[in-house]
Design a protein around this motif. Structure first.
Motif, PDB file in Angstrom:
ATOM      1  N   GLN A  45     -29.351   5.246  -1.777  1.00  0.00           N
ATOM      2  CA  GLN A  45     -29.189   5.743  -3.140  1.00  0.00           C
ATOM      3  C   GLN A  45     -28.828   4.642  -4.137  1.00  0.00           C
ATOM      4  N   ARG A  46     -28.151   3.605  -3.714  1.00  0.00           N
ATOM      5  CA  ARG A  46     -27.744   2.544  -4.641  1.00  0.00           C
ATOM      6  C   ARG A  46     -28.097   1.184  -4.049  1.00  0.00           C
ATOM      7  N   LEU A  47     -28.735   0.340  -4.865  1.00  0.00           N
ATOM      8  CA  LEU A  47     -29.143  -0.996  -4.452  1.00  0.00           C
ATOM      9  C   LEU A  47     -28.798  -1.985  -5.553  1.00  0.00           C
ATOM     10  N   ASP A  48     -28.186  -3.101  -5.152  1.00  0.00           N
ATOM     11  CA  ASP A  48     -27.815  -4.159  -6.097  1.00  0.00           C
ATOM     12  C   ASP A  48     -28.358  -5.479  -5.554  1.00  0.00           C
ATOM     13  N   ILE A  49     -29.283  -6.098  -6.313  1.00  0.00           N
ATOM     14  CA  ILE A  49     -29.866  -7.384  -5.904  1.00  0.00           C
ATOM     15  C   ILE A  49     -29.601  -8.437  -6.980  1.00  0.00           C
ATOM     16  N   THR A  50     -28.441  -8.404  -7.548  1.00  0.00           N
ATOM     17  CA  THR A  50     -28.074  -9.369  -8.587  1.00  0.00           C
ATOM     18  C   THR A  50     -28.070 -10.789  -8.020  1.00  0.00           C
ATOM     19  N   GLY A  51     -28.701 -11.707  -8.737  1.00  0.00           N
ATOM     20  CA  GLY A  51     -28.634 -13.113  -8.379  1.00  0.00           C
ATOM     21  C   GLY A  51     -29.384 -13.513  -7.130  1.00  0.00           C
ATOM     22  N   CYS A  52     -30.318 -12.726  -6.668  1.00  0.00           N
ATOM     23  CA  CYS A  52     -31.107 -13.075  -5.478  1.00  0.00           C
ATOM     24  C   CYS A  52     -32.192 -14.072  -5.904  1.00  0.00           C
ATOM     25  N   GLY A  53     -31.924 -15.344  -5.704  1.00  0.00           N
ATOM     26  CA  GLY A  53     -32.820 -16.395  -6.170  1.00  0.00           C
ATOM     27  C   GLY A  53     -34.101 -16.542  -5.394  1.00  0.00           C
ATOM     28  N   GLY A  54     -34.233 -15.901  -4.223  1.00  0.00           N
ATOM     29  CA  GLY A  54     -35.445 -16.014  -3.430  1.00  0.00           C
ATOM     30  C   GLY A  54     -36.510 -15.009  -3.784  1.00  0.00           C
ATOM     31  N   LEU A  55     -36.239 -14.064  -4.652  1.00  0.00           N
ATOM     32  CA  LEU A  55     -37.220 -13.049  -5.032  1.00  0.00           C
ATOM     33  C   LEU A  55     -38.125 -13.588  -6.136  1.00  0.00           C
ATOM     34  N   GLU A  56     -39.433 -13.286  -6.037  1.00  0.00           N
ATOM     35  CA  GLU A  56     -40.403 -13.726  -7.035  1.00  0.00           C
ATOM     36  C   GLU A  56     -41.239 -12.575  -7.569  1.00  0.00           C
ATOM     37  N   ASP A  57     -41.752 -11.731  -6.669  1.00  0.00           N
ATOM     38  CA  ASP A  57     -42.609 -10.610  -7.074  1.00  0.00           C
ATOM     39  C   ASP A  57     -42.240  -9.392  -6.239  1.00  0.00           C
ATOM     40  N   PRO A  58     -41.044  -8.842  -6.424  1.00  0.00           N
ATOM     41  CA  PRO A  58     -40.601  -7.746  -5.551  1.00  0.00           C
ATOM     42  C   PRO A  58     -41.262  -6.421  -5.905  1.00  0.00           C
ATOM     43  N   ARG A  59     -41.519  -5.656  -4.872  1.00  0.00           N
ATOM     44  CA  ARG A  59     -42.006  -4.282  -5.020  1.00  0.00           C
ATOM     45  C   ARG A  59     -40.907  -3.369  -4.489  1.00  0.00           C
ATOM     46  N   LEU A  60     -40.207  -2.734  -5.391  1.00  0.00           N
ATOM     47  CA  LEU A  60     -39.052  -1.907  -5.045  1.00  0.00           C
ATOM     48  C   LEU A  60     -39.504  -0.454  -4.999  1.00  0.00           C
ATOM     49  N   GLU A  61     -39.754   0.018  -3.800  1.00  0.00           N
ATOM     50  CA  GLU A  61     -40.247   1.371  -3.601  1.00  0.00           C
ATOM     51  C   GLU A  61     -39.329   2.114  -2.656  1.00  0.00           C
ATOM     52  N   SER A  62     -38.805   3.230  -3.121  1.00  0.00           N
ATOM     53  CA  SER A  62     -37.897   4.041  -2.312  1.00  0.00           C
ATOM     54  C   SER A  62     -37.940   5.469  -2.824  1.00  0.00           C
ATOM     55  N   ALA A  63     -38.047   6.416  -1.908  1.00  0.00           N
ATOM     56  CA  ALA A  63     -38.105   7.823  -2.283  1.00  0.00           C
ATOM     57  C   ALA A  63     -36.741   8.417  -2.561  1.00  0.00           C
ATOM     58  N   SER A  64     -35.659   7.723  -2.178  1.00  0.00           N
ATOM     59  CA  SER A  64     -34.313   8.287  -2.320  1.00  0.00           C
ATOM     60  C   SER A  64     -33.439   7.519  -3.303  1.00  0.00           C
ATOM     61  N   LEU A  65     -33.866   6.350  -3.762  1.00  0.00           N
ATOM     62  CA  LEU A  65     -33.024   5.497  -4.595  1.00  0.00           C
ATOM     63  C   LEU A  65     -32.757   6.146  -5.948  1.00  0.00           C
ATOM     64  N   THR A  66     -31.470   6.155  -6.352  1.00  0.00           N
ATOM     65  CA  THR A  66     -31.079   6.713  -7.651  1.00  0.00           C
ATOM     66  C   THR A  66     -30.474   5.675  -8.590  1.00  0.00           C
ATOM     67  N   SER A  67     -30.003   4.558  -8.080  1.00  0.00           N
ATOM     68  CA  SER A  67     -29.388   3.523  -8.920  1.00  0.00           C
ATOM     69  C   SER A  67     -29.860   2.156  -8.451  1.00  0.00           C
ATOM     70  N   LEU A  68     -30.355   1.347  -9.403  1.00  0.00           N
ATOM     71  CA  LEU A  68     -30.892   0.020  -9.087  1.00  0.00           C
ATOM     72  C   LEU A  68     -30.378  -0.981 -10.120  1.00  0.00           C
ATOM     73  N   THR A  69     -29.862  -2.112  -9.619  1.00  0.00           N
ATOM     74  CA  THR A  69     -29.368  -3.180 -10.480  1.00  0.00           C
ATOM     75  C   THR A  69     -30.118  -4.461 -10.154  1.00  0.00           C
ATOM     76  N   VAL A  70     -30.807  -4.996 -11.165  1.00  0.00           N
ATOM     77  CA  VAL A  70     -31.550  -6.251 -11.017  1.00  0.00           C
ATOM     78  C   VAL A  70     -31.102  -7.167 -12.148  1.00  0.00           C
ATOM     79  N   ARG A  71     -30.300  -8.156 -11.823  1.00  0.00           N
ATOM     80  CA  ARG A  71     -29.754  -9.062 -12.829  1.00  0.00           C
ATOM     81  C   ARG A  71     -29.804 -10.499 -12.317  1.00  0.00           C
ATOM     82  N   ALA A  72     -30.056 -11.420 -13.231  1.00  0.00           N
ATOM     83  CA  ALA A  72     -29.937 -12.855 -12.956  1.00  0.00           C
ATOM     84  C   ALA A  72     -30.789 -13.300 -11.777  1.00  0.00           C
ATOM     85  N   CYS A  73     -31.928 -12.679 -11.570  1.00  0.00           N
ATOM     86  CA  CYS A  73     -32.889 -13.144 -10.561  1.00  0.00           C
ATOM     87  C   CYS A  73     -33.808 -14.142 -11.258  1.00  0.00           C
ATOM     88  N   ARG A  74     -33.472 -15.388 -11.191  1.00  0.00           N
ATOM     89  CA  ARG A  74     -34.085 -16.416 -12.047  1.00  0.00           C
ATOM     90  C   ARG A  74     -35.535 -16.697 -11.717  1.00  0.00           C
TER      91      ARG A  74
END
Length: 406
Positions: A284-313
């Motif tokens: 239900q909740r995912l936080d990927i703040t500051g994950c420097g290895g991500l470039e082209d993420p595909r965030l797919e989830s049937a149950s996720l209700t809260s997503l935080t994407v910050r400072a992924c340079r």
């Protein structure tokens, strides 16, 4: 002069007898009110309120309060919360604390670097049938005597932070102590690796919350071997974490995990994140703040209700496909040029000050959209039938003073 002073001396020597009103006033001043002999109004508060207020005091002040009255002593010793402050504790301090609060249900020890781990654990856990929450900060747990943790039968929360070096003996003791522990935190244990974590993950039969924040040696721990009731997992600042290993079975899942925190996991790649999401059917909740290895993420989830994407340079494109998503935070993304959002429960979306060029939002419940400051936005696709408020204001940079709006 003698005639004038005589009456004065006479008045001073023999004052007139006070009347009824003066007698009543004098008696009220000489006799304290009956309320002064009663207990303080503080002790008339409910025990829960008194414990909440006393929780802000240092241990030394708590000792003084306990000695002041029997009522306060009962409040502190029956269900007490002992929390030391920033000052370094000595073995004598630990002994006094444990003696003053024999049946405390929550004990927090901070800055215990001057106390040997076995002595501290022995003093805290011995003869404490009601101890449920134990938090130790900066304690040297390098001796097999930490097996004494199992002496607390009601222990439900165990947090050990600031312990930079961990030996296998500690992990064995933790595995033995996890029979009833539901919340376990090992923060900043820099030597904890995948092999040591695998030794006790399977033994955690009732573990519901696990925090391994700052364990920089973890790369690909066998998370799927954890208990089936694990609901919260914190891997913040695990810089070497790379997701599930290649040897993980295809059906490896965490069936009850609802919260996953991955801030500043720099080695986590797009493919590994997608694979990890497939193994979490009720997340239900995912936080990927500051994950420097991500470039082209595909965030797919049937149950996720809260997503935080910050400072992924390094993220240049992002695709969010979550039909139950109700909270989305995207900010401080210097390389983000294309964003696609497909959500079924979003009401507000703030994408201000992002360097977007392409934007697609398909959301049947969206009511407010803010893309203020997205100056390079060239392609916009909106499928939001309920959209009633939108901000498209162009904000000039400080260097473009001539373009400032009037």
């Amino acid at each position: 002069r003698r005639e004038l002073r005589a009456p004065r001396f006479a008045m001073a020597a023999a004052p007139p007898a006070p009347g009824p009103a003066a007698s009543t006033l004098l008696a009220s001043l000489m006799t304290p009110p009956a309320a002064a002999y009663r207990a303080s109004a503080f002790t008339e508060l409910p025990a829960e309120v008194m414990r909440l207020l006393l929780a802000f005091l240092h241990c030394g002040d708590l000792f003084a309060v306990a000695r002041s009255s029997r009522a306060l002593r009962g409040v502190l010793t029956v269900h007490s919360v002992v929390d030391t402050d920033e000052r370094a504790l000595t073995p004598r301090d630990v002994e006094v604390v444990c003696r003053a609060f024999p049946v405390a249900h929550t004990i927090t020890m901070r800055n215990c670097e001057n106390v040997q781990g076995p002595a501290l654990v022995r003093a805290v856990t011995s003869r404490r049938p009601m101890l449920r929450h134990l938090r130790l900060h900066r304690v040297l747990l390098l001796d097999p005597a930490v097996r004494l943790l199992v002496d607390a039968p009601a222990l439900a929360t165990l947090e050990v932070s600031g312990c930079s070096f961990v030996k296998p003996e500690l992990m064995a003791a933790l595995a033995a102590a996890q029979a009833g522990v539901t919340r376990l935190a090992l923060a900043d244990c820099r030597t904890l690796d995948d092999a040591q974590a695998a030794a006790w993950l399977a033994a955690a039969t009732q573990l519901r919350a696990l925090s391994l924040a700052g364990c920089t040696a973890l790369e690909q721990p066998p998370l799927w071997t954890a208990t089936e009731v694990l609901e919260e997992l914190d891997l913040s600042r695990c810089g070497a974490f790379r997701g599930l290993p290649a040897s993980a079975p295809a059906a490896a899942t965490l069936p009850a995990l609802r919260v996953l925190l991955l801030p500043f996991c720099d080695q986590l790649a797009d493919a590994e994140l997608e694979r990890l999401l497939r193994a979490l059917p009720v997340l239900q909740r995912l936080d990927i703040t500051g994950c420097g290895g991500l470039e082209d993420p595909r965030l797919e989830s049937a149950s996720l209700t809260s997503l935080t994407v910050r400072a992924c340079r390094e993220v240049g494109r992002a695709d969010v496909r979550c039909p139950r998503l109700s909270t989305l935070e995207v900010a401080v993304m210097p390389a983000l040029e294309a964003l696609t959002v497909r959500a079924g429960a979003l009401r507000e979306l703030d994408l201000s000050m992002l360097p977007l060029r392409q934007l697609a939002v398909i959301c049947g419940t969206l009511e407010s959209l803010d893309i203020t400051g997205c100056e390079g936005l060239a392609e916009v696709e909106l499928d939001c039938p309920r959209l009633t408020s939108a901000a498209f204001v162009k904000v000039a940079t400080p260097l473009d003073e001539e373009e400032w709006p009037t």
